[in-house]
Design an enzyme around this catalytic site. Sequence first.
Site, PDB file in Angstrom:
ATOM      1  N   GLY A   1      24.987  -1.773 -11.444  1.00  0.00           N
ATOM      2  CA  GLY A   1      24.177  -2.194 -12.579  1.00  0.00           C
ATOM      3  C   GLY A   1      22.898  -2.936 -12.227  1.00  0.00           C
ATOM      4  CG  ASP A  31      30.228  -8.575 -21.909  1.00  0.00           C
ATOM      5  OD1 ASP A  31      29.886  -9.082 -22.982  1.00  0.00           O
ATOM      6  OD2 ASP A  31      31.025  -7.621 -21.846  1.00  0.00           O
TER       7      ASP A  31
END
Length: 191
Positions: free
Chosen positions: A51, A110
């Site tokens: 990512g 997150d």
Amino acid sequence: MPTKPRTQGHPDLESVMFTEEQIKTRVRELGQEIRAVFGSGEFTLISIINGAVMFTADLMREIDNPVRLDCIRISSYGDKMKSVGAPQVVASLTIDITNRHVLLIDDILDTGKTITLVSGLVRKHNPASLRTCVLLDKIGRREVNFEADFVGFKIPDKFVVGYGLDFAERYRNLPCIGVLSPRLQNASAWA
Ligand code: IMP
Ligand code: MG
């Protein structure tokens, strides 16, 4: 043939959250913020892949300190929208970070599970210091208490793709960051 502006929305996006230009501006500012804290000495960047590949590549070019780079590969969501269970380390560090100043980089914070796991792993190698930098921070989703030292953008609880962030390994190459269209947000759309 006229070319499509690179900041324009992709047909699979419900909306564009950050344009290529906005990302570029913020990444440049982050480089300056990091420089202000680290000074001019050498440090080691550790990128959580896949990512953070694009963010890392752009961010490190905004930092003119001498830097070293390593990557840690963490198991991903697969085709799911939410993390399930504990993240796993798939490939660990390859360079020695003992007594080195380290900046850990991820695309998005997150629940906090991934960066907590990786920070713990990095600390076992006794770095001189450890700081963390994330491009996006979904503050409302935290399950593990974790604050990054450097944050690009705070965002609401929306599933976003582009600029390295994926859904089922797609969309990492979009130059902007956008909210994936709800019609594509279930695995059956990919059968
Ligand atoms: P955490 O462990 O729940 O903090 O999740 C962090 C990882 O989940 C990130 O490195 C991303 O790979 C992935 N992730 C979390 N939210 C999103 C999102 O909105 N889009 C794409 N990937 C996400
Ligand atoms: Mg990731």
